[in-house]
Enzyme design. Structure first.
Site: not given
Length: 292
Positions: A107, A272
């Site tokens: 991320d 994620h």
């Protein structure tokens, strides 16, 4: 609440400009640095880091502005640019005696890793980026109604003041939204760890917002200059990514190949927060990368 990665030594190590950085270190052997994402801290790497420390020197910092690392005022866009944050990583590695190392990020940390790979090819031997697109490509593909999935990108890109005020008014709900919405396996982030993330994020609203604001300004400038110059990642690169293209209408692998000639791009369906939801998959991919 404080939770640490068992078996890791914690140090305060100067980053760029002497900024104090919270860093966990363990193991011996060839070094690898692991960078966390939003809205988390270095703790998100706890499973992967412990495994890799069996035969590598593993270095796990909190990014500037996050966790227990320093949170300087964003006097200008460069303070939280990914270029500056990558220099933090280089400084930490050098302080620990490593001139060359592997680098993996998730991320926000993957954006720092990407910039580090472009800016410091002599220092970074291998690069892994988890569930992200390079900044310039991310803004290029976010459009129309499907861009609602990235509403926070647009919120935190606004000038200082309103975004911070809105987030502070419901910080746990704001940061908790992403921990819930982006997680395929909620059990992967236990209640205690979740609370660490919420507490750390609540204390870092200004710096987290500045990090995102930089991605809508100075980071785009840096990526645009590198694209125009034909700068590419010189090291072996692994990317693990959910199938964003199916929802947003683009070929993520093709976007990454434009930056990384030596690329292993994999589409995965593991949520994620990959290092927490599927640590075995991430560890295996990193170990394979390190043999290339």
């Amino acid at each position: 609440m404080t939770i640490r990665i068992p078996g890791f030594e914690y140090r305060s190590i100067p980053g760029s400009g002497g900024l104090p950085m919270n860093v966990a270190v363990a193991g011996s052997g060839s070094p690898i640095v692991l960078l966390h994402g939003f809205p988390q801290t270095h703790l998100m790497w706890r499973h992967v880091a412990a495994d890799l420390a069996r035969d590598h020197t593993v270095i796990v910092p909190d990014l500037r502005g996050y966790g227990a690392s320093a949170k300087p005022d964003a006097t200008d866009g460069s303070v939280y640019s990914k270029r500056t944050m990558a220099v933090d990583v280089i400084a930490i590695a050098h302080a620990l005696g490593h001139d060359r190392f592997a680098l993996a990020g998730h991320d926000r940390g993957a954006l720092v890793a990407f910039r580090g790979g472009l800016d410091h090819p002599d220092a970074i031997s291998h690069l892994a980026c988890l569930d992200v697109l390079p900044t310039l490509d991310m803004w290029d593909v976010m459009r129309g109604a499907t861009a609602a999935i990235g509403f926070h990108l647009y919120l935190m890109a606004q000038p200082p003041g309103l975004p911070e005020q809105l987030i502070a008014g419901a910080s746990d709900a704001f940061f908790g939204h992403f921990l819930d919405a982006w997680t395929a396996n909620p059990q992967a982030i236990p209640a205690g760890v979740r609370q660490v993330y919420l507490d750390a994020s609540r204390a870092a609203i200004t710096s987290i917002t500045a990090d995102y604001r930089a991605s809508a300004t100075v980071d785009i400038q840096h990526d645009t200059a590198d694209r125009a110059a034909g700068t590419r990642l010189a090291m072996p690169v692994t990317v693990l990514q959910q199938d964003w293209g199916a929802a947003l209408g683009f070929d993520a692998g093709a976007l990454w190949r434009a930056w990384a000639p030596d690329l292993d791009h994999r589409t995965v369906s593991i949520g994620h927060f990959m290092p927490e939801e599927a640590p075995e998959t991430v560890t295996a991919a990193l170990r394979q990368l390190l043999t290339r």
